[in-house]
Design a protein around this motif. Sequence first.
Motif, PDB file in Angstrom:
ATOM      1  N   ASN A  49      -2.074  -9.672   5.283  1.00 17.85           N
ATOM      2  CA  ASN A  49      -0.746  -9.926   5.849  1.00 17.85           C
ATOM      3  C   ASN A  49       0.227  -8.783   5.565  1.00 17.85           C
ATOM      4  O   ASN A  49       1.156  -8.542   6.343  1.00 17.85           O
ATOM      5  N   LEU A  50       0.037  -8.106   4.429  1.00 18.55           N
ATOM      6  CA  LEU A  50       0.911  -6.975   4.089  1.00 18.55           C
ATOM      7  C   LEU A  50       0.542  -5.715   4.865  1.00 18.55           C
ATOM      8  O   LEU A  50       1.308  -4.746   4.875  1.00 18.55           O
ATOM      9  N   LEU A  94      -5.497  -2.021   5.046  1.00 20.55           N
ATOM     10  CA  LEU A  94      -5.512  -1.939   3.578  1.00 20.55           C
ATOM     11  C   LEU A  94      -6.736  -2.636   2.994  1.00 20.55           C
ATOM     12  O   LEU A  94      -7.299  -2.203   1.985  1.00 20.55           O
ATOM     13  N   VAL A  95      -7.142  -3.750   3.620  1.00 21.31           N
ATOM     14  CA  VAL A  95      -8.337  -4.468   3.168  1.00 21.31           C
ATOM     15  C   VAL A  95      -9.572  -3.605   3.340  1.00 21.31           C
ATOM     16  O   VAL A  95     -10.405  -3.473   2.439  1.00 21.31           O
ATOM     17  N   LEU A 140       6.605  -2.347  -1.604  1.00 18.89           N
ATOM     18  CA  LEU A 140       5.670  -1.288  -2.009  1.00 18.89           C
ATOM     19  C   LEU A 140       4.936  -1.685  -3.283  1.00 18.89           C
ATOM     20  O   LEU A 140       3.709  -1.535  -3.381  1.00 18.89           O
ATOM     21  N   MET A 141       5.674  -2.190  -4.274  1.00 25.10           N
ATOM     22  CA  MET A 141       5.047  -2.585  -5.535  1.00 25.10           C
ATOM     23  C   MET A 141       4.099  -3.776  -5.335  1.00 25.10           C
ATOM     24  O   MET A 141       3.052  -3.855  -5.971  1.00 25.10           O
ATOM     25  N   VAL A 163      -1.682   5.195   0.157  1.00 27.70           N
ATOM     26  CA  VAL A 163      -1.912   4.465   1.404  1.00 27.70           C
ATOM     27  C   VAL A 163      -0.620   3.826   1.926  1.00 27.70           C
ATOM     28  O   VAL A 163      -0.353   3.820   3.136  1.00 27.70           O
ATOM     29  N   ALA A 164       0.201   3.289   1.012  1.00 28.91           N
ATOM     30  CA  ALA A 164       1.355   2.480   1.442  1.00 28.91           C
ATOM     31  C   ALA A 164       2.673   3.234   1.425  1.00 28.91           C
ATOM     32  O   ALA A 164       3.649   2.774   2.046  1.00 28.91           O
ATOM     33  N   VAL A 165       2.774   4.394   0.747  1.00 27.77           N
ATOM     34  CA  VAL A 165       4.064   5.062   0.615  1.00 27.77           C
ATOM     35  C   VAL A 165       4.653   5.530   1.948  1.00 27.77           C
ATOM     36  O   VAL A 165       5.889   5.576   2.090  1.00 27.77           O
TER      37      VAL A 165
END
Length: 585
Positions: free
Chosen positions: A181-182, A201-202, A318-319, A303-305
């Motif tokens: 979901n994120l 991300l998964v 982010l955290m 990956v997320a930044v």
Amino acid sequence: IKLIDTVDPMKSGYWTREFIAGLFHLITPYWNSEEKKSARLYLAGIITLTIAAVYMTLLLNEWFNSFYSALQNYDSGAVYSGLLRFTGLAFAHIAFAVYSYYLQQRLALRWRKWMTKNYLAKWTGQQMYYRLEMFSQGTADNPDQRISEDINLFTARTLSFMSGLLRSATTIVCFIFVLWNLSEVLSFSAAGQEIHIYGYLVWTALAYSVLGTWITHKVGHRLVSLNYLQQKLEADFRFSMVRLRETAESVAFYNGAAKEESFLSNRFMTLLRNTLFIIKKQKQLSWLTNSYAQIAIIFPFVVAVPRYLSQNISLGGLMQIANCFGKVQDAMSYFVDVYASLAEWQSCAERLLSFDKHIAAIEKETEEKSGSLVREETPDRLRLTDVTISVPAMDENKRTREIISSASCSIKSGEHVILKGPSGSGKSTLLRTLAGFWPYVKGHISMPAPSEMMFIPQKPYIPMGTSAEAASYPLETADKEILSPLLVECGLSHLMEKPDTEADWSHILSLGEQQKLAFVRVFLRKPKWVFLDEATSAMDEETEEKMYRLLTALPGTTVISIGHRSTLDKWHDRVLRIENGKLIG
């Protein structure tokens, strides 16, 4: 490298079908035993507490978003409220983890107790301790270590790995949906096609974990065979030192200290070489696992930044993504983290399976060899009819060599018979056959019940303990009033000076004194049939005469002796002789 190739523990670390079936055979008996209800209750408690701890982790992951968002917004009320909520969640997580570990340790202890009793029964039943030493030709090494150490390691590590797998599986199930979901849809063009990847991300965490696990296995799988061999070398080295301690006097008479030191040093150097292989392999594995762990810290931020910098998510988001990604990646990388321990556990399981295999092989061979022997109880006579006794040849084909062929004789109750023959003709082996623990026999034997017989070897077994316990073995410790007169009569009155003092009497008493102690046991038990295998060889003739006078004076006692001394002849009224494989007399 030749050192490693001497061992083949289930294809050097790979999980073969044979190993998996054997592992199932090791694990399932306890869970279907008389303790199955309590064991399953413990296991249910561990599962419940583990899942509860993972659920607390999931709530803590949600806390990351709200807390860091509050920090970003300088919301002091939300920050302090978040700290208070964290305290409650952390305490609950700690409590669940601690009690899960406690139940795991208690269950491991109960499992070890059950397995140890089971293996002790296997080892001591049917004289298996003797048959493994005599007939396995060294392949069933160090059964004491397998029972004392391997079972402990196997039960503790099995539950630890099961708990870890459960925790990892639960973490994946709980967090993977959150991470999905994120994850926003990753879109890019390739070969003129627009490609959309959902939950990237998964897939990234999965790819990272699979790659790490595969590389770890390639680097570290040889640790299984190395650990297998290491345990054998450690046990052999320790046994060699124990053997030197037990035979200290004989070595001293031979002035063999230099030879023993050389022998022990060679074994120790072999052990060190294998240890060096393990250290080098663990160094390679440590490079990999530490690098993998450090990259895993920064990888989710990489990956997320971009989403954070484009202001699509807050600092809290982010955290939360980093924490969630880390949890999923850690769970998927479980085997990377425990690979060294898993290799040690697998080698331990294989040693237990090997021990089981050797016991089963000895049992099968014993059954096959003794299948042609017929035994029956007759209270007043010992009769051998067409009995053939063989010994195993020291070759890989497990052939046997006959030492006594087609022996027939009859001994009536109350007779005193001496068995003579050249050394190596099979006299002691005949007694082993009558005692029931020599398997290479065929024919027909009729003899009294075991409770009416007593066998006295040339070197008696003297257990550690008090002098009264040593004199009474294997019966319960006799009362001082009963035992003292017998010790005095056999010239061992000094043993009753400190009857409660525990000592290693096999090193304190001379062989002659040990043989006299064996006669004390005979007079204490008063069996109807006594078999003596050169039981007075270390005594002087005067003491020997006294012992036989007391023995033959026991009413109704049948005495069957093996001996070379002519002084024994007067105490026997009949001679049996083994010559050229034939029993004469």
